[in-house]
Design an enzyme around this catalytic site. Sequence first.
Site, mmCIF file in Angstrom:
data_model
loop_
_atom_site.group_PDB
_atom_site.id
_atom_site.type_symbol
_atom_site.label_atom_id
_atom_site.label_comp_id
_atom_site.label_asym_id
_atom_site.label_seq_id
_atom_site.Cartn_x
_atom_site.Cartn_y
_atom_site.Cartn_z
ATOM 1 N N GLY A 292 -9.354 -10.644 2.334
ATOM 2 C CA GLY A 292 -9.298 -12.098 2.494
ATOM 3 C C GLY A 292 -9.315 -12.570 3.939
ATOM 4 O O GLY A 292 -9.707 -13.707 4.218
ATOM 5 N N ASN B 161 -6.533 -11.224 -1.684
ATOM 6 C CA ASN B 161 -5.660 -10.345 -0.901
ATOM 7 C C ASN B 161 -5.786 -10.641 0.589
ATOM 8 O O ASN B 161 -6.901 -10.645 1.140
ATOM 9 C CB ASN B 161 -6.067 -8.888 -1.110
ATOM 10 C CG ASN B 161 -5.816 -8.403 -2.520
ATOM 11 O OD1 ASN B 161 -5.578 -9.189 -3.420
ATOM 12 N ND2 ASN B 161 -5.884 -7.103 -2.703
ATOM 13 N N SER C 106 0.859 -1.182 0.000
ATOM 14 C CA SER C 106 0.000 0.000 0.000
ATOM 15 C C SER C 106 0.897 1.235 0.000
ATOM 16 O O SER C 106 2.098 1.141 0.303
ATOM 17 C CB SER C 106 -0.892 0.006 1.251
ATOM 18 O OG SER C 106 -0.067 0.124 2.405
ATOM 19 N N ASP D 45 -0.972 -1.770 -4.014
ATOM 20 C CA ASP D 45 -2.324 -2.061 -3.516
ATOM 21 C C ASP D 45 -3.080 -0.742 -3.331
ATOM 22 O O ASP D 45 -2.586 0.152 -2.627
ATOM 23 C CB ASP D 45 -2.165 -2.801 -2.176
ATOM 24 C CG ASP D 45 -3.441 -3.452 -1.700
ATOM 25 O OD1 ASP D 45 -4.361 -3.640 -2.509
ATOM 26 O OD2 ASP D 45 -3.503 -3.783 -0.491
ATOM 27 N N GLY E 30 -9.945 -5.926 6.874
ATOM 28 C CA GLY E 30 -9.877 -6.067 8.332
ATOM 29 C C GLY E 30 -10.756 -7.208 8.815
ATOM 30 O O GLY E 30 -11.262 -8.012 8.020
HETATM 31 P P1 13P Z 1 -7.409 -7.959 4.836
HETATM 32 O O1 13P Z 1 -6.541 -7.044 5.622
HETATM 33 O O2 13P Z 1 -8.815 -7.956 5.305
HETATM 34 O O3 13P Z 1 -6.835 -9.334 4.730
HETATM 35 O O4 13P Z 1 -7.485 -7.355 3.348
HETATM 36 C C1 13P Z 1 -6.327 -7.237 2.587
HETATM 37 C C2 13P Z 1 -6.578 -6.530 1.316
HETATM 38 O O5 13P Z 1 -7.627 -6.625 0.712
HETATM 39 C C3 13P Z 1 -5.492 -5.710 0.766
HETATM 40 O O6 13P Z 1 -5.879 -5.018 -0.359
#
Ligand code: 13P
Length: 287
Positions: free
Chosen positions: A209, A229, A49, A84, A178
């Site tokens: 994910g 992800n 990110s 990301d 999250g």
């Molecule tokens: P999580 O932090 O919920 O696993 O999501 C990660 C994500 O989608 C990164 O783009």
Amino acid sequence: MLVSAKEMLVKAKEGHYAVGHFNINNLEWTKAILETAQENNSPVILGVSAGAAKYMGGVKTVVGMVNGLLEELNITVPVALHLDHGSYEFAIECLEKGFSSVMFDGSKYPIEENIEKTKDIIRRAKEKGASVEAEVGAIGGEEDGVLGGGEVADPAECQMIADLGVDMLAAGIGNIHGVYPSNWKGLNFDVLAAIQEKTGVMPLVLHGGTGIPDNMVKKAISLGVSKINVNTECQIVFTEETRKYFEANKDKESKGYDPRKVLKPGVAAIKAKVKEKMELFGSINKA
Ligand code: 13P
């Protein structure tokens, strides 16, 4: 050498499995994920990110670190370095400085502007042999200050964006970043099926994910999801194991204050989590 995410995702879609996108935060994270991918002969996508890139010192530092590890750890499985949720400007910077894949998150723009900016990013990425992920329908939860409402994507808009020539498409289907709240309604598979019908062979991306039950993950893969992800889950297991280290007063034992010792249990936990996800996603031995 870094590769674009395109080929690995086309292969995944054809083979009915998904490639894991794991977010990185530092050297330990990156090394743990790369080693796990190599040990399991799995393709992998390193997600970064804007906030994490800044934390690590900047885009060049991230590119240098990842390329160095690929070479010196003899990583031969396909690895993509992917931005990301990038802004338009940051996606351009990452492409220029050596990322092999970018996500342009234009979901905050009206659809016409999202289309114009997406087209420009695709043109720039093609010049570099990099891949592009676009997003339709904001993904819920907060990530690096970007707050999405968890809206569900419109399949017609997905088709419009897919037709621009993006390599992968993230579509909101009730997923959030999250930990999921206890009253979460689950993924909207009707919308996912409609999106897959409109976008055909386009690899679809499932964000958020962390905490999606295994059976829903498998169903999403069967409906065309080829990239998943994961971020928060690795953070949680890393922090839990690190806490145990201190609770057991390990830092007070023979040079236990050495950061290489402090971080070891957390790194092992990341490796175990990444392997577990690769098994679930079906990417093992697909390099
Ligand atoms: P999580 O932090 O919920 O696993 O999501 C990660 C994500 O989608 C990164 O783009």
